[in-house]
Design a protein around this motif. Structure first.
Motif, short mmCIF file in Angstrom:
data_model
loop_
_atom_site.label_atom_id
_atom_site.label_comp_id
_atom_site.label_asym_id
_atom_site.label_seq_id
_atom_site.Cartn_x
_atom_site.Cartn_y
_atom_site.Cartn_z
N LEU A 60 93.95 22.08 -107.83
CA LEU A 60 93.36 20.76 -107.63
C LEU A 60 92.48 20.29 -108.78
O LEU A 60 92.00 19.15 -108.75
CB LEU A 60 92.55 20.75 -106.33
CG LEU A 60 93.32 21.00 -105.03
CD1 LEU A 60 92.37 20.94 -103.85
CD2 LEU A 60 94.46 20.01 -104.87
N SER A 64 91.33 16.44 -109.41
CA SER A 64 89.92 16.06 -109.31
C SER A 64 89.43 15.42 -110.60
O SER A 64 88.65 14.46 -110.57
CB SER A 64 89.07 17.30 -108.99
OG SER A 64 89.40 17.83 -107.72
N VAL A 109 88.26 23.36 -102.54
CA VAL A 109 88.44 21.90 -102.64
C VAL A 109 87.17 21.27 -103.22
O VAL A 109 87.23 20.43 -104.12
CB VAL A 109 88.77 21.30 -101.26
CG1 VAL A 109 88.77 19.77 -101.34
CG2 VAL A 109 90.13 21.80 -100.78
#
Length: 471
Positions: A60, A64, A109
């Motif tokens: 991710l 991001s 996350v």
């Protein structure tokens, strides 16, 4: 334009977020045996406790980074701190290893919104090349220091209170970082919003998740089992898909043009190799000290104090050397040190003299401390400011990919050999694998710092954007 004192306060806030992420990763490693005993988890479960975090983080980071460029770096940074802190609390409450892994995914996350976004904030705050180089050096030093101090902090906390409180450390630091960010850090965005790349994001997740699953689960299921063969095939197909699809997009998730710069491409490869060595080193060393030698978590953490101390000294020293003489010397020394340290541990057993271990820890700390600043500086060089979040995320992703693979491969090797031997003997092939990773750092350190390599970085910078992040 920010005043000089204010710029350095912004850097301090960004480094604070980096510190808790690095500290968390290595503190959890020390807690693995305690987690395994309390939650009845085997080697595979412990691998997933580490790799679920690093895998999702790596998957991710680029999303991001591009999201922060589009929606606002300060906004995404604060959101990441909040999610990371909440997930840390949930990790401390996990009743079984399955939920712990799930909460580690949520923690990742939040963590994915921190490092690349913070690096992007730094790149846009420090516009003077000399000051930016100093800031990047401090950034790399803090990362190395946090990763090295984790075993000491984790060992102390686990020995005194158990493994759950190691996640509580993140709460006050995270809340403090949120307050300081809201007060000190200005909002910034890329001049032109980049479009979301769902296909590229899906391919990155499949590539990393399938590869990690195959490596971790192969010892139990068999390397030729249908599930493992399918995992590796899916990973290879995702890689091919990325290489074919991303160059055709106007706003790719992974801008492959960055890799035309030899220093950048080499920095990514060196990051993978160095952090594979580091992740594998911590994983194997934690299991060895506590399972093979019978050390308590505190004793295991204290045994790695030499590694932490040398890393603390070597990290800022490396930044100064890079600023004055370039990246070649610290990279070469780092590679040689990683090779030597891992080679020293290839024949360890339950009775290996402590002095030999301590020498290996000192030498490894020297190598790891020296490697961060030059690879960070090389990765940033030539990147366009408009894509600072994405470019920084590629560099950060390589670290997480390396650490994920290091833990996965080292754990798989130990699991495959543990049936007929003790843990120490089963780890010997894994230490040779980590020695080879150090050799990659040494070789690429030599190749990436030639005049031809530097010229490729200049050409790439001009092709990407006349206004590069570094000259």
């Amino acid at each position: 334009m920010q005043t000089q004192p204010h710029r350095w306060r912004i850097l301090a806030v960004c480094c604070l977020s980096l510190f808790i992420v690095g500290l968390d990763v290595t503190a959890v490693n020390v807690a693995l045996p305690s987690i395994g005993r309390e939650l009845h988890a085997g080697i595979s479960g412990l691998q997933w406790t580490v790799d679920a975090y690093t895998l999702v983080l790596a998957s991710l980071l680029m999303l991001s980074g591009s999201t922060a460029d589009r929606l606002g770096r300060k906004r995404v940074f604060v959101a990441g701190l909040a999610v990371f802190s909440l997930a840390s609390l949930l990790c401390s409450l996990a009743p079984n290893v399955e939920l712990l892994v799930a909460f580690r995914v949520l923690q990742a996350v939040g963590g994915s919104m921190l490092n690349p976004v913070a690096m992007s904030i730094i790149a846009n705050t420090f516009t003077d090349p000399r000051e930016r180089a100093q800031a990047v050096g401090i950034w790399g030093a803090v990362f190395g220091i946090s990763m090295a101090l984790g075993p000491i902090v984790g060992g102390t906390v686990v020995d005194a209170f158990g493994w759950r409180p190691i996640f509580w450390i993140n709460l006050p630091v995270g809340l403090t970082a949120i307050a300081l960010t809201l007060r000190l850090v200005p909002e910034s965005r890329a001049p032109r919003a980049r479009r979301f790349d769902p296909v590229g994001q899906a391919l990155v997740i499949v590539l990393l998740a399938a590869l990690t699953y195959g490596i971790i689960e192969a010892p139990a299921l068999g390397w030729s089992s249908p599930a493992i063969v399918a995992a590796f095939a899916a990973s290879a197909a995702a890689l091919v898909g990325l290489l074919m699809y991303e160059p055709r997009r106007e706003d790719p998730l992974v801008d492959l043009r960055f890799f035309r710069s030899t220093p950048f491409a080499s920095a990514i490869a060196i990051s993978v190799a160095a952090f594979a060595a580091f992740g594998g080193f911590l994983f194997l060393n934690t299991l060895y000290l506590q399972a093979a030698r019978g050390y308590s978590p505190l004793e295991a953490g204290l045994a790695t104090v030499p590694l932490a101390l040398v890393t603390v000294v070597a990290s800022p020293l490396s930044g100064r050397i890079v600023g004055r003489r370039g990246p070649r010397l610290p990279l070469v020394i780092a590679g040689a040190a990683l090779v030597s340290a891992c080679a020293l541990l290839t024949g360890i057993d339950g009775g290996t003299p402590l002095a030999r271990l301590l020498v290996a820890y000192v030498v490894f700390g020297l190598g790891f401390g020296l490697v961060n600043a030059p690879i960070t500086n090389a990765a940033v060089s030539g990147m366009p400011r408009a894509q600072a979040g994405v470019a920084a995320a590629i560099a950060t992703t390589s670290r997480q990919v390396g650490q994920t693979l290091g833990v996965a491969v080292a754990g798989a090797i130990v699991a495959a050999h543990a049936g007929g031997a003790g843990l120490a003997a089963a780890s010997h092939p894994a230490w040779w694998m980590l020695t080879a990773a150090g050799a990659v750092v040494l070789l690429l350190g030599l190749l990436a710092t030639t005049r031809r390599a530097r010229e490729s970085a200049r050409r790439t910078a001009v092709q990407l954007n006349p206004e590069a992040l570094a000259t």
